[in-house]
Design an enzyme around this catalytic site. Structure first.
Site, PDB file in Angstrom:
ATOM      1  N   SER A   1       0.806  -1.225   0.000  1.00  0.00           N
ATOM      2  CA  SER A   1       0.000   0.000   0.000  1.00  0.00           C
ATOM      3  C   SER A   1       0.839   1.274   0.000  1.00  0.00           C
ATOM      4  O   SER A   1       0.485   2.237  -0.700  1.00  0.00           O
ATOM      5  CB  SER A   1      -0.960   0.007   1.192  1.00  0.00           C
ATOM      6  OG  SER A   1      -1.958  -0.969   1.032  1.00  0.00           O
TER       7      SER A   1
ATOM      8  N   LYS B   1      -9.931  -5.458  10.451  1.00  0.00           N
ATOM      9  CA  LYS B   1     -11.066  -4.917   9.710  1.00  0.00           C
ATOM     10  C   LYS B   1     -12.364  -4.910  10.507  1.00  0.00           C
ATOM     11  O   LYS B   1     -13.178  -3.991  10.372  1.00  0.00           O
ATOM     12  CB  LYS B   1     -11.249  -5.676   8.394  1.00  0.00           C
ATOM     13  CG  LYS B   1     -10.094  -5.493   7.436  1.00  0.00           C
ATOM     14  CD  LYS B   1     -10.344  -6.190   6.111  1.00  0.00           C
ATOM     15  CE  LYS B   1      -9.191  -5.926   5.139  1.00  0.00           C
ATOM     16  NZ  LYS B   1      -9.459  -6.512   3.808  1.00  0.00           N
TER      17      LYS B   1
ATOM     18  N   ASN C   1     -12.123  -1.214   5.594  1.00  0.00           N
ATOM     19  CA  ASN C   1     -10.696  -1.235   5.251  1.00  0.00           C
ATOM     20  C   ASN C   1     -10.146   0.184   5.122  1.00  0.00           C
ATOM     21  O   ASN C   1      -8.983   0.355   4.765  1.00  0.00           O
ATOM     22  CB  ASN C   1     -10.453  -2.017   3.960  1.00  0.00           C
ATOM     23  CG  ASN C   1     -10.841  -1.229   2.725  1.00  0.00           C
ATOM     24  OD1 ASN C   1     -11.850  -0.506   2.733  1.00  0.00           O
ATOM     25  ND2 ASN C   1     -10.056  -1.339   1.664  1.00  0.00           N
TER      26      ASN C   1
ATOM     27  N   GLY D   1     -12.669 -19.115   2.848  1.00  0.00           N
ATOM     28  CA  GLY D   1     -12.434 -18.311   4.038  1.00  0.00           C
ATOM     29  C   GLY D   1     -13.704 -17.610   4.470  1.00  0.00           C
ATOM     30  O   GLY D   1     -14.640 -17.446   3.669  1.00  0.00           O
ATOM     31  N   ALA D   2     -13.742 -17.179   5.737  1.00  0.00           N
ATOM     32  CA  ALA D   2     -14.964 -16.577   6.277  1.00  0.00           C
ATOM     33  C   ALA D   2     -14.684 -15.370   7.155  1.00  0.00           C
ATOM     34  O   ALA D   2     -15.477 -15.055   8.050  1.00  0.00           O
ATOM     35  CB  ALA D   2     -15.755 -17.627   7.061  1.00  0.00           C
TER      36      ALA D   2
ATOM     37  N   ALA E   1      -6.493 -13.374  -2.852  1.00  0.00           N
ATOM     38  CA  ALA E   1      -6.209 -12.100  -2.184  1.00  0.00           C
ATOM     39  C   ALA E   1      -4.775 -12.010  -1.689  1.00  0.00           C
ATOM     40  O   ALA E   1      -4.238 -10.916  -1.532  1.00  0.00           O
ATOM     41  CB  ALA E   1      -7.184 -11.893  -1.022  1.00  0.00           C
TER      42      ALA E   1
ATOM     43  N   GLY F   1      -3.874 -10.874  -5.763  1.00  0.00           N
ATOM     44  CA  GLY F   1      -4.465  -9.927  -4.828  1.00  0.00           C
ATOM     45  C   GLY F   1      -3.966  -8.518  -5.044  1.00  0.00           C
ATOM     46  O   GLY F   1      -4.629  -7.550  -4.637  1.00  0.00           O
TER      47      GLY F   1
END
Length: 293
Positions: free
Chosen positions: A19, A69, A90, A132-133, A231, A254
Site C-alpha cells: 500500500s 477490519k 478497510n 475463508g470466512a 487475495a 491480490g
C-alpha cells in the site's frame, strides 16, 4: 505554513504491505503533500491507536488490513452504508472540525474485488465460491452480489460467529443484509466446489490454500474460462493460483484488488475526483509492477 498531511496502513503483521508504494505514487502524481507509512498495530491496540490520532489534525486517513477490519469497525464514530452492512471496513477518514474529529469507516475492498474480476474478464452473475470466512470474505460476498450473484458458497475451516462476538465477521449475516443467500460448507468440500465454479475468491492468508491446490490438481478438472482471485499476493503465484492456471483458468493476484481498492482510498483521502483517472491508475501500476491498464 501548511502542515504536511499524514496517512498510513495498519495491520499485524504489516511489513509485506504494498500500500505505501501505491499511495505514495498517486500522491506524487497528484501533487498532494501527504506522507503514507505502514504501521504494525495489533487487534488489542487498534481502538486506542485510532483514538490517539483524533487530536492530530495532520491525519486524514487510514488503510486497514488484517486482522483489524472488524475490530476497527466497532471502534470509530460512524460507518458508510456498505461498511455498516458488512460489519468490516478497510478505510478510515478523519473529519476535523470545530466540534472535534469524526472518524468515518468505509469499505473499498468491494470495489477493488469487482474491478479486478471484471478486468480479468469474469462473467456477470457467475457461480461463485469464496474460500475463508473473515473480513475479506464479507467484502467478497458483496462483490459477487454486485456482479449479479443471488447465491454464494463459502468454504472455511471454521465459522465463528459475528463481528460483535470476538471480532469475527459473519458472512451469512452479511449475505442476508445484501439479499444474497450464503451457503456455508465444510473445508473438505472446497476442492470439488472450486472445480466447477465460474469465479473463486480465495480470502485466506498466504499459503492458506496450499493443500487445496494439490487436491485441485488431483481432480484434473479443466478450468478454462473460470477466474480465480487469490487475495494473497506474496508469494505469487500461490500454489493454488499455479494449479488453477495449469488447468487452463485465469488467475488474478491480490495485488490487482489492492490496486483498485487503493484508487478509491486515494479518492477519499484527497477529496479529489481525478480529472485523469487512467493516468493515476497507471502510475500506481508502475509503482508495484502491474501492467498498465
Amino acid at each position: 505554513m501548511s502542515v504536511r498531511k499524514r496517512a498510513a496502513v495498519l495491520g499485524h503483521p504489516i511489513g509485506h504491505s504494498r500500500s505505501p508504494q501505491l499511495h505514495r505514487a498517486a500522491y506524487d502524481f497528484l501533487g498532494f503533500d501527504c506522507s503514507y507509512d505502514a504501521i504494525d498495530v495489533t487487534e488489542e491496540a487498534a481502538a486506542d491507536f485510532a483514538a490517539a490520532l483524533r487530536t492530530q489534525p495532520e491525519w486524514i486517513g487510514l488503510s486497514v488490513t488484517m486482522p483489524l477490519k472488524a475490530v476497527m469497525a466497532a471502534a470509530i464514530d460512524r460507518l458508510d452504508p456498505l461498511a455498516e452492512a458488512l460489519g468490516v471496513l478497510n478505510t478510515v477518514t478523519f473529519g476535523h472540525g470545530p466540534e472535534g474529529t469524526v472518524l468515518t469507516g468505509w469499505n473499498t475492498d468491494v470495489t477493488g474485488l469487482v474491478n479486478a474480476l471484471r478486468h480479468a474478464g469474469a462473467a456477470e452473475a457467475p457461480r461463485g465460491v469464496i474460500l475463508g470466512a473473515g473480513g475479506t470474505a464479507c467484502a467478497a460476498v458483496a462483490a459477487l452480489a454486485r456482479m449479479g450473484c443471488t447465491t454464494v458458497d463459502v468454504h472455511a475451516r471454521s465459522f465463528r460467529g459475528s463481528a460483535g462476538a470476538g471480532g469475527q465477521a459473519d458472512v451469512q449475516q452479511v449475505g442476508a443484509r445484501l439479499g444474497v443467500k450464503v451457503d456455508l460448507w465444510p473445508w473438505d468440500d472446497a476442492a470439488a466446489a472450486c472445480a466447477v465454479a465460474d469465479v473463486v475468491l480465495c480470502t485466506l492468508p498466504p499459503r492458506g490454500a496450499d493443500a487445496l491446490a494439490e487436491q485441485l490438481r488431483a481432480l484434473g478438472a479443466a478450468r478454462a474460462g473460470a477466474v480465480l482471485l487469490d487475495a494473497a499476493y506474496d508469494p505469487w503465484p500461490s500454489r493454488l493460483a499455479a494449479a488453477w492456471e495449469s488447468a487452463g483458468g485465469t488467475i488474478v493476484p491480490g495485488l490487482e484488488m489492492l490496486l483498485y481498492q487503493a484508487v478509491e482510498q486515494v479518492r477519499l483521502f484527497t477529496g479529489s475526483m481525478f480529472r485523469d483517472e487512467a493516468s493515476v491508475i497507471n502510475v500506481m501500476c508502475d509503482a508495484v509492477g502491474l501492467p498498465r491498464r
